[in-house]
Design an enzyme around this catalytic site. Structure first.
Site, short mmCIF file in Angstrom:
data_model
loop_
_atom_site.label_atom_id
_atom_site.label_comp_id
_atom_site.label_asym_id
_atom_site.label_seq_id
_atom_site.Cartn_x
_atom_site.Cartn_y
_atom_site.Cartn_z
N ASP A 13 34.27 32.17 36.00
CA ASP A 13 34.66 32.76 34.72
C ASP A 13 34.26 31.82 33.59
O ASP A 13 35.09 31.08 33.04
CB ASP A 13 36.17 33.04 34.70
CG ASP A 13 36.56 34.13 35.67
OD1 ASP A 13 35.73 35.03 35.93
OD2 ASP A 13 37.69 34.10 36.17
N LYS A 35 32.09 34.19 42.58
CA LYS A 35 32.41 35.50 42.01
C LYS A 35 31.89 35.56 40.58
O LYS A 35 32.27 34.75 39.73
CB LYS A 35 33.93 35.72 42.02
CG LYS A 35 34.32 37.09 41.49
CD LYS A 35 35.79 37.37 41.72
CE LYS A 35 36.69 36.86 40.64
NZ LYS A 35 36.57 37.56 39.36
N ASP A 63 32.11 41.07 40.58
CA ASP A 63 33.42 41.65 40.25
C ASP A 63 33.30 42.52 38.99
O ASP A 63 33.72 42.13 37.90
CB ASP A 63 34.42 40.50 40.05
CG ASP A 63 35.86 40.98 39.98
OD1 ASP A 63 36.12 42.15 40.33
OD2 ASP A 63 36.73 40.18 39.57
N LYS A 65 34.64 45.56 38.57
CA LYS A 65 35.85 46.38 38.36
C LYS A 65 35.47 47.72 37.72
O LYS A 65 35.98 48.10 36.65
CB LYS A 65 36.87 45.65 37.51
CG LYS A 65 37.45 44.41 38.18
CD LYS A 65 38.71 43.93 37.48
CE LYS A 65 39.34 42.75 38.17
NZ LYS A 65 38.57 41.50 38.11
N ASP A 68 35.41 54.73 36.42
CA ASP A 68 34.83 55.89 35.76
C ASP A 68 34.93 57.08 36.72
O ASP A 68 35.54 56.94 37.80
CB ASP A 68 33.36 55.58 35.37
CG ASP A 68 32.94 56.31 34.10
OD1 ASP A 68 33.21 57.53 34.02
OD2 ASP A 68 32.37 55.68 33.20
N THR A 72 29.61 58.58 38.31
CA THR A 72 29.16 57.42 37.53
C THR A 72 29.39 56.12 38.31
O THR A 72 28.52 55.25 38.36
CB THR A 72 29.89 57.38 36.17
OG1 THR A 72 29.69 58.64 35.55
CG2 THR A 72 29.39 56.28 35.28
N THR A 117 46.56 41.32 39.24
CA THR A 117 47.61 40.32 39.47
C THR A 117 48.28 39.86 38.17
O THR A 117 49.26 39.14 38.20
CB THR A 117 47.06 39.10 40.24
OG1 THR A 117 45.74 38.82 39.74
CG2 THR A 117 46.98 39.36 41.71
N GLN A 191 48.42 35.13 34.77
CA GLN A 191 48.69 35.64 36.11
C GLN A 191 50.19 35.79 36.28
O GLN A 191 50.97 34.96 35.79
CB GLN A 191 48.14 34.68 37.18
CG GLN A 191 46.63 34.61 37.21
CD GLN A 191 45.97 35.88 37.77
OE1 GLN A 191 46.59 36.93 37.86
NE2 GLN A 191 44.71 35.78 38.13
N ARG A 212 40.66 29.13 37.60
CA ARG A 212 41.07 27.99 36.77
C ARG A 212 41.56 26.76 37.53
O ARG A 212 41.23 25.63 37.12
CB ARG A 212 42.12 28.46 35.74
CG ARG A 212 41.45 29.25 34.63
CD ARG A 212 42.44 30.06 33.82
NE ARG A 212 42.90 31.22 34.57
CZ ARG A 212 43.66 32.18 34.05
NH1 ARG A 212 44.05 32.10 32.80
NH2 ARG A 212 44.01 33.21 34.79
O1 C5P Z 1 41.59 31.62 36.96
P1 C5P Z 1 42.21 32.48 38.00
O2 C5P Z 1 42.39 31.77 39.34
O3 C5P Z 1 43.47 33.17 37.54
O4 C5P Z 1 41.11 33.62 38.27
C1 C5P Z 1 41.36 34.77 39.00
C2 C5P Z 1 40.14 35.62 39.06
O5 C5P Z 1 40.44 36.74 39.89
C3 C5P Z 1 39.65 36.16 37.73
O6 C5P Z 1 38.23 36.13 37.78
C4 C5P Z 1 40.15 37.60 37.69
O7 C5P Z 1 39.23 38.45 37.03
C5 C5P Z 1 40.17 37.94 39.16
N1 C5P Z 1 41.12 39.00 39.55
C6 C5P Z 1 42.47 38.90 39.33
N2 C5P Z 1 43.32 39.93 39.71
C7 C5P Z 1 42.81 41.00 40.32
C8 C5P Z 1 41.44 41.11 40.55
C9 C5P Z 1 40.62 40.06 40.17
O8 C5P Z 1 42.94 37.89 38.78
N3 C5P Z 1 43.64 41.96 40.75
#
Ligand code: C5P
Length: 243
Positions: A13, A35, A63, A65, A68, A72, A117, A191, A212
């Site tokens: 990210d 990812k 990822d 996500k 639609d 599509t 999450t 989160q 992170r």
């Molecule tokens: O930084 P962190 O560990 O929170 O990153 C979590 C990653 O998982 C992010 O890239 C977020 O887009 C992804 N993600 C999430 N929850 C979901 C699906 C994907 O946090 N349900």
């Protein structure tokens, strides 16, 4: 898949290709997958996939996500299956979401997002759900829709893994983000439904997604190695608990 390292997915990210490649070079050999999420893919387009594959031997999780109508989403998945990626994500709220699945490349695994999450139980009424439905129940229903639609697995929080595993069986892949190792302080951020790497694996996650806690560590490689050790411990506890 036997190595604990293969189960660690690092979320790239970051805003641009330079920062992504810097982290890929540091973490190559220490994680199973990189990812590529919306921030990076929207900024760089498909060239980011080439940059990651040129600088690492790890797999790619795209990822996107996607959300639609089925035609599509299926078209976008056909386009994504031209890239050398293993996982692609979709929001799965339609039982016939995946149309003409035979036109997707073999070896690509489509994953259904259940409930992000970052969503907490207090958000459910705001989203129009009855107070009587629990997050694990809702996530399990979404995972079942994804399975019926032909997804290979789902993305869910550690708190829903056991329930979804029971409902969807041993071969349905469960990918768990929202991972916060104890040593990074479990600080409050966006989160909501979090778990340690060891707990998520012990509860039955096939893969964990970590962003992170690795990216912001003073030494990202060391952080990844510590997480792999925790995955190993989780696998041992899981095998010991098997009847
Ligand atoms: O930084 P962190 O560990 O929170 O990153 C979590 C990653 O998982 C992010 O890239 C977020 O887009 C992804 N993600 C999430 N929850 C979901 C699906 C994907 O946090 N349900």
């Amino acid at each position: 898949m036997n190595q604990a390292k293969e189960r660690l997915i690092f979320a790239l990210d970051v805003p641009d290709i330079n920062e992504a490649v810097r982290l890929v070079k540091i973490l190559n050999g220490h994680v199973g997958y990189f990812k590529i999420g919306l921030e990076l893919f929207v900024a760089e387009g498909p060239s980011i996939i080439r940059a990651v594959t040129e600088n690492s031997s790890a797999g790619i999780f795209l990822d996107l996500k996607l959300h639609d109508i089925p035609a599509t989403v299926s078209g976008a998945l056909r386009s994504a299956s031209k890239y050398p990626v293993r996982f692609v994500t979709v929001h799965c709220d339609h039982p016939n979401l995946l149309q003409n699945k035979e036109s997707f490349r073999k070896g690509i695994d489509i994953l259904g997002i259940t409930i992000l999450t970052s969503t907490s139980p207090d958000h459910l009424p705001l989203l129009g759900f009855s107070q009587n439905i629990s997050l694990p129940q809702l996530a399990t229903e979404r995972a079942e829709i994804a399975q019926r639609a032909g997804c290979s697995g789902a993305v869910c929080s550690a708190q829903e893994v056991e329930k979804i595993r029971q409902a969807c069986g041993p071969n349905f892949l469960l990918i768990v983000p929202g991972i916060r190792p104890q040593w990074q302080g479990m600080s409050a951020d966006d989160q909501s439904r979090v778990a340690t790497p060891e707990q998520a694996i012990k509860d039955g996650a096939d893969y964990i997604v970590v962003g992170r806690p690795i990216r912001n560590a003073a030494d990202p490689k060391e952080a990844a190695q510590k997480i792999v050790k925790e995955i190993e411990h989780g696998l041992v506890s899981r095998n010991q608990e098997k009847p």
